[in-house]
Write a protein that holds these residues in place. Structure first.
Motif, short mmCIF file in Angstrom:
data_model
loop_
_atom_site.label_atom_id
_atom_site.label_comp_id
_atom_site.label_asym_id
_atom_site.label_seq_id
_atom_site.Cartn_x
_atom_site.Cartn_y
_atom_site.Cartn_z
N LEU A 181 -9.80 -12.03 42.73
CA LEU A 181 -9.44 -11.66 44.24
C LEU A 181 -8.00 -11.71 44.57
O LEU A 181 -7.35 -10.99 45.17
N ASN A 241 -5.45 -11.30 42.75
CA ASN A 241 -4.67 -10.69 42.14
C ASN A 241 -5.13 -9.15 42.73
O ASN A 241 -3.85 -8.49 43.07
N ALA A 242 -6.33 -8.70 43.28
CA ALA A 242 -6.74 -7.63 43.82
C ALA A 242 -5.76 -7.46 45.23
O ALA A 242 -5.29 -6.34 45.66
N ILE A 243 -5.86 -8.68 45.84
CA ILE A 243 -5.23 -8.70 47.29
C ILE A 243 -3.64 -8.33 46.94
O ILE A 243 -2.80 -7.83 47.90
#
Lengths: 120, 237
Positions: A88, A90-92
């Protein structure tokens, strides 16, 4: 019969001469105002008199308060224990770098803005 | 270009006052929502310091994820809401008011994101809450008076099993009631802030909160009653 308190209005008037909390139903209806401290003094006195005379309502009040505390504890404990999920994070970070606002301000500095609705 | 934000930031930012609730029955200390080191944090964010972005995401994500899960239930929906909240906040740093707490600001954006997601999804089957409220006879006396509870000791509220039971009970409440209960009793917003967040009146908040607490008490009652005693309130069918 659970309550030694009469529900007759005349008896209530004899007790306090004030607004009556004469039944368990009224008592439980007023619980939230009592706990929020928003009951008028006369009503609060009647409420507390009812609690003194009615063990089930007193018990209900205690259980109502316990329910609030149990709910708070049940929902609070999760947050502190778990580390942030890397996927999460990394995704943000990736989404932020892809669009906003980060180290790539050139797009936003272009004449006429970047074309999106980011107000820049 | 295609805009990366699925929910418009102005909507997420259109939030309620930041006044916390300090009622007499909220006794559980809150886990701080602020990052531990805020030195020049907003300045660093505004200047595009990637390290500052990563720091705040790492610091705030655990609590934000837990909060989003309370509202949404599903892990995936909660992660989406957290991501939307961060991106919306980063996009709108110029709207952050100096003197405010940045963690609190982002947390409120998250709550709005979670509430919007909750509104947009199909409502699940929900039992009528009336079945979980106390019943009274024609004279106003309880049909099934409250019986004593035996809370597991010595430290019942820390017990994992108790927390699991309580969490499941909260999750089973209808959305409209669960949301108010979480905002008021867990997030500890006051009545007016809760009303603003949900777009309902303060009186409606009070009514829903009272009903939600009563329903939750009913759901917990069989777990804390001494064995072999009769139920004190109607149980869910």
């Amino acid at each position: 019969m659970s309550c030694s308190r009469s529900n007759k209005p005349d008896n209530d008037a004899e007790h306090t001469g004030s607004i009556a909390v004469s039944t368990c139903q009224e008592c439980i209806d007023f619980l939230i105002d009592y706990l929020d401290g928003t009951l008028p003094p006369a009503k609060k006195a009647e409420f507390e008199l009812h609690l003194e005379l009615c063990p089930p309502c007193h018990r209900y009040l205690n259980q109502y308060q316990a329910t609030i505390r149990l709910g708070q504890h049940a929902m609070e404990e999760e947050a502190a224990k778990n580390p942030p999920p890397e996927a999460l994070i990394n995704a943000i970070m990736a989404a932020m770098k892809a669009g906003h606002p980060g180290k790539d301000p050139g797009e936003h500095d272009a004449p006429g803005g970047c074309g999106c609705d980011c107000d820049r | 270009m295609t805009h990366p934000f699925p929910i418009s930031a102005p909507t997420l930012l259109n939030f309620f006052p930041l006044s916390p609730y300090h009622g007499s029955v909220t006794t559980v200390p809150r886990i701080p929502v602020e990052p531990p080191d805020q030195t020049n944090l907003v300045e660093r964010l505004r200047s595009g310091d990637a390290g500052a972005y990563e720091q705040i995401v790492r610091d705030l994500t655990p609590r934000m994820l837990a909060t989003a899960k309370r509202f949404l239930g599903s892990e995936a929906d909660a992660e989406d809401a957290v991501q939307e909240a961060f991106l919306s906040a980063f996009k709108n740093l110029d709207k952050f008011q100096e003197g405010s707490q940045v963690g609190t600001w982002i947390h409120r954006i998250l709550i709005n994101a979670a509430l919007m997601k909750l509104r947009s999804r199909n409502r699940r089957h929900e039992a009528a809450i009336e079945d979980l409220l106390p019943k009274f006879d024609s004279t106003g006396h309880a049909e099934n008076p409250a019986q004593p509870w035996n809370l597991p000791g010595p430290d019942p509220i820390q017990a994992d099993e108790t927390r699991r039971v309580v969490r499941e009970a909260i999750e089973s409440l209808p959305d409209a009631y669960r949301t108010v209960l979480i905002l008021r009793d867990v997030e500890q917003l006051d009545t007016e802030s809760t009303a603003a967040a949900l777009g309902i009146t303060p009186n409606a908040v009070k009514t829903r909160l009272h009903r939600a607490r009563q329903a939750l008490r009913t759901l917990l009652d069989p777990h804390f009653r001494p064995e072999h005693s009769e139920p004190s309130d109607p149980q869910p069918s």
